[in-house]
Each structure stands twice: as structure tokens, then as C-alpha cells.
Design a protein around this motif. Structure first.
Motif, short mmCIF file in Angstrom:
data_model
loop_
_atom_site.label_atom_id
_atom_site.label_comp_id
_atom_site.label_asym_id
_atom_site.label_seq_id
_atom_site.Cartn_x
_atom_site.Cartn_y
_atom_site.Cartn_z
N LYS A 559 21.46 37.20 35.57
CA LYS A 559 20.33 36.28 35.42
C LYS A 559 19.98 36.18 33.94
CE LYS A 559 18.39 36.95 40.00
NZ LYS A 559 19.57 37.66 40.49
N CYS A 560 20.22 35.03 33.38
CA CYS A 560 20.01 34.82 31.94
C CYS A 560 18.54 34.49 31.70
CB CYS A 560 20.91 33.69 31.46
SG CYS A 560 20.75 33.37 29.68
N LYS A 561 17.98 35.07 30.66
CA LYS A 561 16.59 34.83 30.29
C LYS A 561 16.44 33.70 29.28
CE LYS A 561 15.09 39.56 31.24
NZ LYS A 561 14.41 40.76 30.71
N GLU A 562 17.56 33.13 28.84
CA GLU A 562 17.49 32.01 27.91
C GLU A 562 17.06 30.74 28.64
OE1 GLU A 562 17.89 32.29 24.72
OE2 GLU A 562 18.42 34.41 24.77
N GLN A 563 16.45 29.82 27.89
CA GLN A 563 16.00 28.57 28.46
C GLN A 563 17.16 27.59 28.59
OE1 GLN A 563 13.02 28.15 29.65
NE2 GLN A 563 12.27 30.14 28.91
N CYS A 564 17.13 26.78 29.68
CA CYS A 564 18.16 25.77 29.88
C CYS A 564 18.00 24.68 28.83
CB CYS A 564 18.03 25.18 31.29
SG CYS A 564 19.26 23.91 31.66
N SER A 565 19.10 24.28 28.21
CA SER A 565 19.06 23.31 27.10
C SER A 565 19.58 21.94 27.50
CB SER A 565 19.88 23.86 25.92
OG SER A 565 21.22 24.10 26.31
N ARG A 566 19.74 21.64 28.77
CA ARG A 566 20.24 20.34 29.19
C ARG A 566 19.16 19.28 29.01
NH1 ARG A 566 23.36 21.81 34.87
NH2 ARG A 566 24.71 23.46 34.03
N PRO A 567 19.53 18.03 28.70
CA PRO A 567 18.52 16.96 28.54
C PRO A 567 17.97 16.55 29.90
CG PRO A 567 20.74 16.08 28.32
CD PRO A 567 20.90 17.57 28.40
N PRO A 568 16.75 16.03 29.94
CA PRO A 568 16.16 15.60 31.23
C PRO A 568 16.88 14.37 31.77
CG PRO A 568 14.73 14.99 29.42
CD PRO A 568 15.82 15.83 28.81
N THR A 569 16.89 14.24 33.09
CA THR A 569 17.53 13.10 33.76
C THR A 569 16.51 12.12 34.33
OG1 THR A 569 17.66 14.43 35.78
CG2 THR A 569 19.57 14.46 34.34
N CYS A 570 15.21 12.35 34.11
CA CYS A 570 14.17 11.45 34.60
C CYS A 570 13.57 10.71 33.40
CB CYS A 570 13.12 12.21 35.38
SG CYS A 570 12.30 13.50 34.42
N HIS A 571 12.42 10.04 33.60
CA HIS A 571 11.80 9.24 32.54
C HIS A 571 11.01 10.10 31.55
CE1 HIS A 571 8.48 9.74 35.42
NE2 HIS A 571 7.67 9.55 34.38
N HIS A 572 10.86 11.41 31.79
CA HIS A 572 10.14 12.27 30.87
C HIS A 572 10.98 12.56 29.63
CE1 HIS A 572 8.00 13.22 34.70
NE2 HIS A 572 6.96 13.12 33.90
N THR A 573 10.30 12.78 28.53
CA THR A 573 11.01 13.07 27.27
C THR A 573 11.57 14.48 27.25
OG1 THR A 573 8.90 13.70 26.26
CG2 THR A 573 9.62 11.40 25.99
N SER A 574 10.92 15.40 27.96
CA SER A 574 11.40 16.80 28.00
C SER A 574 11.24 17.31 29.42
CB SER A 574 10.62 17.68 27.02
OG SER A 574 9.24 17.70 27.36
N GLN A 575 12.12 18.20 29.80
CA GLN A 575 12.07 18.75 31.15
C GLN A 575 11.30 20.08 31.15
OE1 GLN A 575 15.89 19.77 32.69
NE2 GLN A 575 16.55 20.86 30.87
N GLU A 576 10.95 20.51 32.35
CA GLU A 576 10.25 21.79 32.48
C GLU A 576 11.14 22.93 32.00
OE1 GLU A 576 7.23 21.61 36.18
OE2 GLU A 576 9.33 21.47 36.71
N LYS A 577 10.50 23.93 31.42
CA LYS A 577 11.25 25.08 30.95
C LYS A 577 11.69 25.93 32.14
CE LYS A 577 9.01 25.42 26.43
NZ LYS A 577 8.25 26.29 25.50
N HIS A 578 12.98 26.17 32.20
CA HIS A 578 13.52 27.06 33.22
C HIS A 578 14.74 27.77 32.64
CE1 HIS A 578 15.59 23.18 33.71
NE2 HIS A 578 16.66 23.90 34.06
N ARG A 579 15.10 28.84 33.30
CA ARG A 579 16.15 29.69 32.76
C ARG A 579 17.53 29.08 33.00
NH1 ARG A 579 14.16 35.77 34.63
NH2 ARG A 579 12.21 35.78 33.45
N CYS A 580 18.47 29.64 32.26
CA CYS A 580 19.87 29.22 32.36
C CYS A 580 20.35 29.39 33.80
CB CYS A 580 20.71 30.05 31.39
SG CYS A 580 22.48 29.85 31.59
N HIS A 581 21.16 28.46 34.29
CA HIS A 581 21.59 28.48 35.68
C HIS A 581 22.90 27.74 35.81
CE1 HIS A 581 20.54 24.21 36.25
NE2 HIS A 581 19.59 24.48 35.36
#
Length: 921
Positions: A559-581
Motif C-alpha cells: 500500500k503506497c502512501k504517495e498521492q496519485c498523480s493522474r489527471p482528472p477525467t471530469c470537469h474539475h481542474t484537480s481530482q481528490e487526493k488519494h493514494r497510489c493504486h
């Protein structure tokens, strides 16, 4: 076997043929569907052709459909039309069941696929709770141990691995240890192995050791080592039965509420090192924690007072100087209170050697030392000196004095110490180096010569013979054809005596990891586990976990504690912070915040740009033989939900002001009762909250309007106290008129019924009510004396003033008078007996005394007669021809006529009493 996180990936791969998803359970047991078959040793696995819920899988349905045509042709010729109809209904019912099961399975797979990050968060929460449970279990140890807690940490680690699915691995077969498998735990390192694996390991280890030589093969009791810690066990310690960790229960049953392979009883194993106490935890893997018992002990030096401490840390130091005398005998130990013997004295002093010739500065810890000078003292013989180096005590006698042997040890000579012992001239006769022949030379000094006799010798392997000198060894050229201990290669050593050496070639077999080959020399049995390690990384590669080679396929990524760095796929400019998966990112849960067209408010709902919608209108199967396709789900953007912003609105009846959702703003009913006062001023409108038209003349908002109900009930006002009649008027304002109805009541005697107007009774006071309730007749109640009350009908108790005449007699009942009843009750008048009464009493008493005296005399006569008869019996019996003596006893007048006198006296007394009574009257 692939990891569970690799098996389910978008409905493809190995999970495609399964009826249901197979997530790993908490107890390490994987439940598989019909497509995956039944794993050996798994619990609750579905049989072939059946899903876990009991429904047939599509594969089973397909197989039955493939078998149906041949059977249907035969059935058409022999089965009636009714039976065909029932079979069609059964097939249709089975088809519907299979269809529902497949739809539920597909939905579950899709939910698991699109909620990977949420599952990881749930796993983290579960692991956190489990960690808290284990921490609370050991809190009494961690807070009060006061000593080395390394064993405690080991116990916690083993418990965590026991609870975690797939954490315990058998190092022999590199496979996970499951709940329902028989295991064996090493008593040295507490590592857990499969029972068949450790039994095979012990057998192979003993065979390898015992097969080194043919002489003792299978005869000696060779030990076998633990695969991990190499702790040696005897052959008798080879496990043959499956026990729990504490060894109390054989074949412990599988219980999901207990630690795997535990019996659930108290451990009660002795602590190590032994302290006399036993472990109080429930049956558990790994070493027992430190002993938590409280004991009273003193420090190492015994100077401090005893204090209570944990048994596992009962040895303690008071930190005061030790003060014990050191081995030098001059100084004392200056170290703080310590365990064991005191260390050597660290001081330096001048000390003499053993012989006393030299003095040197040396450590007090070694007071005895030897110099390097020869003693040199003259021995008692006077011819030689002592050749010993610096020694204690006397030098002793000369070693050349006394009787000495010749070199061959056959003759003794008594010579001075200055002369050497001569040879005796006899043969030497000592055994030579060959151990067979003896020396043939004469007695000589020095070693004997080499044996040169020719003998017939066998080679080392025992196949050839040859004559040659005794001191030489004979090796033939024949090569050994026996198999070495690996049972793969021949020995090929020249003239081998049978103890073939171990094989020196490389093993080269593929290890259990399937990645490397065995680097050891050629051997029998299983190879050692692969010593290499492999890194299992997360999706981003920043976090990794090192596992033994071969475990990377069954180990879940860390279980990685780093934040996921993928770009959002919805109309928001940034996605919610969640861990690497792994897999796609979870659906966006941020507020939508789009401007609604109708009201202009912002949409507060979670983002719905990527909602999962089941695809409709797909092809439906035409019959039970056609395998239904999996349901398809598509991601699409949903419209914003209706605006839920609260806006205050007043209800129709103006009872309350409530916030309504923006999309539902408008007149509404609060569902309460209207509650406005009707024209009768006694009731309220019972209609549900409704619109009321208020006129200009109506200033009070609580008055009813034209839309309210009209009162049609009767008068329900409370009546005067005692009036049981209702008001005859309809519901009206103001007070009710007086009641003029006749009321039937009982008089005070409760005998006569009276009729009185209701208003007279309700308005009368106490006295008037008593008069109205009187029937004007004599009271029928009885007084306590037994006579009737003379008063008129009245309330309450009757007055006690009875004046009726009653008869009163004297104690002997002879004198009689009439007096008033109330005076008799008050004991105011009493009648006493006169002289005539007393004379009659006296005569009666004299008569009784005479009767008693006569009875006493009669009793005496009877006793005298019995005494005389007894004396006659004592004198003996007379002859039979003699007549018995007859004794005539004369009776008195009283005895003759007493039965006639009693009734006569009674009649006289009665007549006399009657005469006196009439004379007094």
C-alpha cells in the motif's frame, strides 16, 4: 497461482470463467466459483457446475444443453405432451435462476473493478482495527513489562501474520499456509510448515546423513534440522500428528473466531527461561511473552530492600557500589551492583614470580605468574640440576636415580645417575608400525626399522590381491560403480572401499520459485528454498516490499502512501487526493458546483460526469440452451439533480414556516389540523391544513373562515355535579339551562325509591338533601342490643338509647326481674342470690360429697377382694376332686340400691327448683 489482485481485471483473464468473484477471505481460505474448480483443502468451494449459491453455472448449463438434443429425440417418441410442457416450465425456471445469478455476478465484478481505491481504504481501516485489537491485547505487557520486550514483539508479529491472509508461508514448498491445513511449528524459531512438507523434509534429511556409509546405513539415530533455524531434532521427534500451538488438542477444529490452528484454551506453557509460572494467553503462535507475574526480589548485591517487580525482569541493580572482595584479596569491587561474579581487579601492583627470582608490575587479577628462567637448583643426587622452568615447591628426586629399564624394557639395572643404561643383548621384539610383525634386531636405542617382509595384500576395494612389502599399501585401478548419495552419478573413484564421498557436481534443478536453479552440490530430496529476494512494487514504483523469490506472484503489492498523480477525467481542474493504486481512479466525489439554469444555484451533488449505467436493450437469450451474455455497464454524464437549496415558505393555514427545496417551492399543506375556532366557540376545525379566506371584519387569525367546517355536534359541556342528563340543546355558546328531569334516588333506609327533580338535588345543601332522601317511615336497622331502632328514616348510624323491657335473673337462675335494655347494657342493675338460693346450693354440695364417699368405699372393697384372690393363688392348686372354697361377700344397702337413688334425687331437685321459682313469682 496468481495473486487475487491480478485475477480480476476488467472481467478478463482467469476470472472470466467464474460465476462469482473470488476475493480472498480473512482466514486465508479462497472461495472459488465453478469456473475455477475446487482448490485442494479449500473450505466451502463450489462443486463442478455449481456456483457457491447452489445455482448451476453457465458452463454447466451449456454442457447440459449440449447433451439435450440426443436425449430430446428419444424423449419425443416416449413422453406424452403433458410431460413436455412440464419440462419446458422447469427449463424456463432454471433459465431465470441462471440469468439472475449471472447478473448479480457481473454487477459484483464491475463494482469491485471500479472501487479499487475504496477497497484499499477499507483494508487499511480493517488492518488498523486489527492492529488496535492486538495492541489492546498486549497493553498490559507493553506498559508493565519493565524488561526486554523482544520476545513480546515476536509474539505480536506471529499473531499479526496468523490473522493476515497469506502471510504465513511454508518455506519448504513456498506456498501459503491456510486455516484448514495441518501444520507443525518449530520449537526453536516458531516457524510454521505444512505437516506433509516437514515429514518429507525430516525423512530426506535422515536418509542423506545415514547414506554416507554403507556400514551404519539405517542403524544409527541421526538427527534432522529445522529448515529455517537448523535446530536439531531426534528421529523420534518427527511429527506424525497435527496438534494446536500449545499441544493440548489433536486436530483442532476450524473456528473463524479463533487464531488459526489454535484450540482456544489457555496456553499454560512454561516460560523460557523457566521461572515456575505458565503463560496465561490463549493458545497462540510464536514464543510466549515475558512473564507478567509480580514477585518480590532484592537487588544483585542484596543491600537494597526487596521490591515488587515483574517476574520477567525480577533481577535489578540498586546502582550502589558492589563492595565484594576481589580475587586478589586486597581490593574491593567498585562497580555498581551487578549480576554474577565480580570482574578481575583492574589495578596494577609489583608482584614476584612463582620461584621468587623476578619482581614485575602486573595486574592484580593474575597474582600468580611464571618467569622464563630455568630453576637450576642442585638435585638431591648432587650431580644434576633441576631443568624445570620457574615452578612451585621442591624440585623432586633426580629422574635418573633408582632402577631403570633397558631400551627393550626387558631388563632392569641399578646404576648411578651418572651412568647410562646399557643394552641387554636380547632381541628387541617390539611391534612394528604395521601392527603385525615384530622387530628382529637386538636391543637397541632409537626407533625400530621399517617392516620389509613380503605379504599377500588385498586392495582397498577387496577385489584384487598381490604380494608386496608389508609397509606399502596396495591400490588397484578398478573404478567404483556405486551411486553417490545423490543417486544420480557414479562414484568413479579408484579402489573405493565403499564409503563413497558426497557428490561434488552442481544440482542444477529448478527451484520452487521457477526463476532460479539450485546452486548447491548434487543432493537427494528437495532443494533448499531459493535464497534470492524480489521486490514487489506499487503502481508508481515508489513503495516496494521485499519477498522471497517465487512469492511475487502471490504477494499483493504494498500500500503506497504517495498521492496519485493522474489527471482528472471530469470537469474539475484537480481530482481528490488519494493514494497510489492499480486500475482506474475512483469516481470523483467532489461537489459538482455547476450553475443550475432554472434557479441559478450551484449544484451541491457529488460529481456525476462518470456515472456507471447498465446498458439496456441488449440481445436477450431465446431459450435455456443459449448462454446469456454478461451485462454491460457504460460510463456517462448524468444531468444535475433537482436543486435542494432550502427556501422558507409558509403553509396554507399559516401554522409554520418551513424550508422547502428550491425545485418544490410553492403553496403547501403542513398536514396538521386547521385548529381555528368555530362559531360555536366550543370546537375547532378538524380539516387538514387548507387555505382560509379572511374578511375585513375578521381581525382574529384564529377564527374560522368560510372554508372551515360547520359544527354539527351536540352540546358537550360539563353538567352540574350529580346531574347525569346531557344538555338537550345543540352545541351552543354560553351556559346550559337548568335540568328539570326527574331523578330516581333511594331513601336513607335503601328500601323506598323516591322521585325528585334533578335541579333540586344538584342545588340543595346537605340538610336539604337529607330531607329529600327521607321516606318518613321507621328505621329498619337493628341496634347492637338486637332491638329495632325507634327513630324515623335517617342518615348515618342509629342512636343507642334503647328503652325496651328485658328480663334479668340471678346467677342461679331462680330470681327474675324486668328492667330497661340500656341500663342492662351499661351494667347499672344486677340481681344477687338470696338465702334460699344459698341453702339449695349447700344441699346439692352435701349430696355430691356423699356420692364421692360411697364410691371410695366401694373401690376399697374391690381392691381387698382382688388381694385375697391373689393370696389364694399363691398357696397352690388343690386337687381336682375337692370343691373350691366359696367366699360369700355381703353387699351393702348403697351397693344394692345406688342405681335407683340417682334418678330419684334428680327428680326431687327439679321439683324443688320449680316450686321455688313459682313461689317467687
Amino acid at each position: 497461482m496468481e495473486a487475487s489482485w491480478r485475477q480480476v481485471a476488467g472481467g478478463r483473464g482467469r476470472a472470466r470463467g467464474r460465476a462469482t468473484a473470488a476475493p480472498s477471505s480473512g482466514n486465508g481460505v479462497h472461495l472459488r466459483g465453478a469456473g475455477g474448480g475446487r482448490e485442494k483443502g479449500s473450505v466451502g468451494a463450489a462443486g463442478p457446475g455449481r456456483s457457491p449459491g447452489g445455482a448451476a453455472t453457465p458452463a454447466a448449463a451449456g454442457s447440459s444443453a449440449r447433451r439435450s438434443p440426443a436425449g430430446s429425440e428419444a424423449s419425443q417418441t416416449s413422453v406424452a405432451g403433458g410431460e413436455n410442457g412440464s419440462s419446458e416450465l422447469m427449463s424456463q425456471k432454471k433459465f431465470e435462476e441462471i440469468k439472475k445469478a449471472n447478473q448479480a455476478a457481473a454487477k459484483k465484478i464491475v463494482e469491485e473493478h471500479f472501487s479499487s481505491s475504496s477497497e484499499e481504504e477499507g483494508d487499511e481501516d480493517f488492518e488498523g482495527k486489527r492492529g488496535k485489537i492486538v495492541a489492546n491485547t498486549f497493553i498490559t505487557y507493553t506498559t508493565q513489562t519493565d524488561g526486554d520486550v523482544r520476545e513480546l514483539e515476536r509474539t505480536k508479529q506471529y499473531l499479526n501474520e496468523a490473522f493476515q491472509a497469506g502471510a504465513m508461508t511454508c518455506l519448504i514448498c513456498i506456498a501459503s499456509v491456510k486455516r484448514n491445513q495441518a501444520v507443525w511449528s518449530c520449537s526453536g524459531c516458531f516457524c510454521i510448515f505444512h505437516m506433509p512438507c516437514i515429514q518429507k523434509w525430516a525423512k530426506d534429511s535422515q536418509f542423506l546423513v545415514s547414506s554416507l556409509t554403507d556400514d551404519d546405513f539405517g542403524k544409527r539415530d541421526y538427527p534432522w534440522p529445522c529448515p529455517k533455524c537448523r535446530f536439531e531434532y531426534k528421529r523420534s521427534d518427527t511429527p506424525s500428528r497435527y496438534y494446536c500451538y500449545c499441544g493440548k488438542v489433536e486436530d483442532p477444529p476450524l473456528d473463524p473466531w479463533l487464531v488459526p490452528h489454535s484450540c482456544g484454551q489457555v496456553c499454560e506453557r512454561d516460560f523460557k527461561p523457566s521461572c515456575g509460572h505458565k503463560c496465561l494467553l490463549l493458545c497462540h503462535p510464536g514464543p510466549c511473552p515475558p512473564c507478567p507475574k509480580m514477585v518480590t526480589t532484592t537487588c544483585y548485591c542484596k543491600k537494597a530492600k526487596p521490591i515488587p517487580r515483574r517476574c520477567s525482569a525480577k533481577e535489578w541493580s540498586c546502582q550502589l557500589p558492589c563492595g565484594r572482595k576481589l580475587l586478589c584479596g586486597q581490593h574491593k569491587c567498585e562497580n555498581p551492583c551487578h549480576a554474577g561474579s565480580c570482574p578481575p581487579c583492574p589495578r596494577v601492583s609489583r608482584q614476584k614470580c612463582v620461584c621468587g627470582k623476578r619482581v614485575a608490575e602486573r595486574s592484580c587479577a593474575s597474582p600468580l605468574w611464571h618467569c622464563d628462567q630455568v630453576c637450576g637448583k642442585t638435585l638431591p643426587c648432587g650431580n644434576h640440576t633441576c631443568e624445570q622452568v620457574c615452578h612451585v615447591g621442591a624440585c623432586g628426586d633426580c629422574p635418573r636415580s633408582g632402577k631403570r629399564f633397558c631400551p627393550c624394557q626387558k631388563s632392569k639395572f641399578s646404576l648411578p645417575c651418572t651412568e647410562d643404561v646399557p643394552t641387554c643383548g636380547d632381541s628387541c621384539d617390539k611391534v612394528l608400525e604395521c601392527g603385525i610383525h615384530r622387530c628382529s634386531q637386538r636391543c637397541h636405542r632409537g626407533p625400530c626399522e621399517t617392516c620389509r617382509q613380503e605379504v599377500e595384500k588385498h586392495c582397498r576395494c577387496g577385489k584384487h590381491t598381490k604380494r608386496m612389502p608389508c609397509h606399502k599399501s596396495y591400490l588397484c585401478e578398478t573404478k567404483c560403480v556405486k551411486m553417490r548419495d545423490c543417486q544420480k552419478h557414479q562414484c568413479r573413484r579408484k579402489c573405493c572401499p565403499g564409503n563413497c564421498p558426497p557428490c561434488d557436481q552442481n544440482c542444477g534443478r529448478t527451484l520452487g520459485c521457477r526463476n532460479h536453479k539450485c546452486p548447491s552440490v548434487c543432493h537427494r530430496g528437495s532443494c533448499y528454498p531459493c535464497p534470492e529476494t524480489v521486490d514487489v512494487k506499487c503502481n508508481c514504483g515508489n513503495t516496494k516490499v521485499t519477498v522471497p523469490c517465487g512469492r511475487e506472484r502471490t504477494t499483493r503489492p504494498p500500500k503506497c502512501k504517495e498521492q496519485c498523480s493522474r489527471p482528472p477525467t471530469c470537469h474539475h481542474t484537480s481530482q481528490e487526493k488519494h493514494r497510489c493504486h492499480f486500475g482506474s481512479c475512483p469516481p470523483c466525489r467532489q461537489p459538482c458546483q455547476k450553475v443550475l439554469e432554472k434557479c441559478g444555484h450551484l449544484c451541491p451533488a457529488p460529481c456525476h460526469d462518470q456515472a456507471l449505467i447498465k446498458q439496456t436493450g441488449r440481445h436477450q437469450p431465446t431459450g435455456p440452451w443459449e448462454q446469456p451474455s454478461e451485462p454491460a455497464f457504460i460510463q456517462t454524464a448524468l444531468p444535475c439533480p433537482p436543486c435542494q437549496v432550502p427556501i422558507p415558505m409558509e403553509c396554507l393555514g399559516k401554522h409554520e414556516v418551513s424550508p422547502l427545496p428550491c425545485h418544490a417551492v410553492g403553496p403547501y399543506s403542513c398536514k396538521r389540523v386547521c385548529g381555528r375556532t368555530l362559531t360555536c366557540q366550543n370546537h375547532v376545525c378538524m380539516k387538514e391544513c387548507h387555505k382560509v379566506t379572511e374578511t375585513d371584519s375578521c381581525t382574529d387569525k384564529k377564527k374560522a373562515g368560510p372554508e372551515c367546517l360547520h359544527c354539527e355536534e351536540g352540546c358537550s359541556k360539563s353538567r352540574p355535579l350529580g346531574c347525569p342528563h346531557p344538555c338537550v340543546l345543540p352545541c351552543h355558546p354560553g351556559e346550559c339551562p337548568p335540568c328539570v328531569q326527574m331523578l330516581r334516588i333511594k331513601c336513607h333506609c335503601k328500601i323506598t325509591s323516591l322521585y325528585v327533580e334533578c335541579r333540586k338535588i344538584t342545588t340543595a345543601d346537605v340538610n336539604e338533601k337529607n330531607l329529600l332522601s327521607c321516606c318518613k317511615n321507621q328505621c329498619p336497622k337493628e341496634l347492637p342490643c338486637g332491638h329495632r331502632c325507634k327513630e324515623m328514616c335517617h342518615p348515618g348510624e342509629c342512636p343507642f338509647n334503647c328503652n325496651q323491657k328485658v328480663k334479668l335473673r340471678c346467677p342461679c337462675k331462680r330470681i327474675k326481674k324486668e328492667v330497661q335494655c340500656n341500663k342492662v347494657r351499661e351494667n347499672q342493675i344486677s340481681i344477687e342470690c338470696d338465702t334460699t338460693c344459698k341453702e339449695m346450693k349447700q344441699k346439692a354440695s352435701e349430696l355430691k360429697e356423699a356420692e364421692a364417699k360411697a364410691a371410695l368405699e366401694e373401690e376399697k372393697r374391690r381392691q381387698q377382694a382382688e388381694l385375697e384372690a391373689f393370696e389364694n393363688r399363691l398357696k397352690g392348686r388343690r386337687k381336682k376332686n375337692r370343691k373350691r372354697d366359696e367366699v360369700a361377700v355381703e353387699l351393702t344397702l348403697w351397693q344394692k340400691y345406688k342405681y335407683y337413688l340417682f334418678p330419684l334425687c334428680a327428680i326431687v331437685v327439679v321439683v324443688f327448683a320449680w316450686y321455688i321459682a313459682h313461689a317467687v313469682d
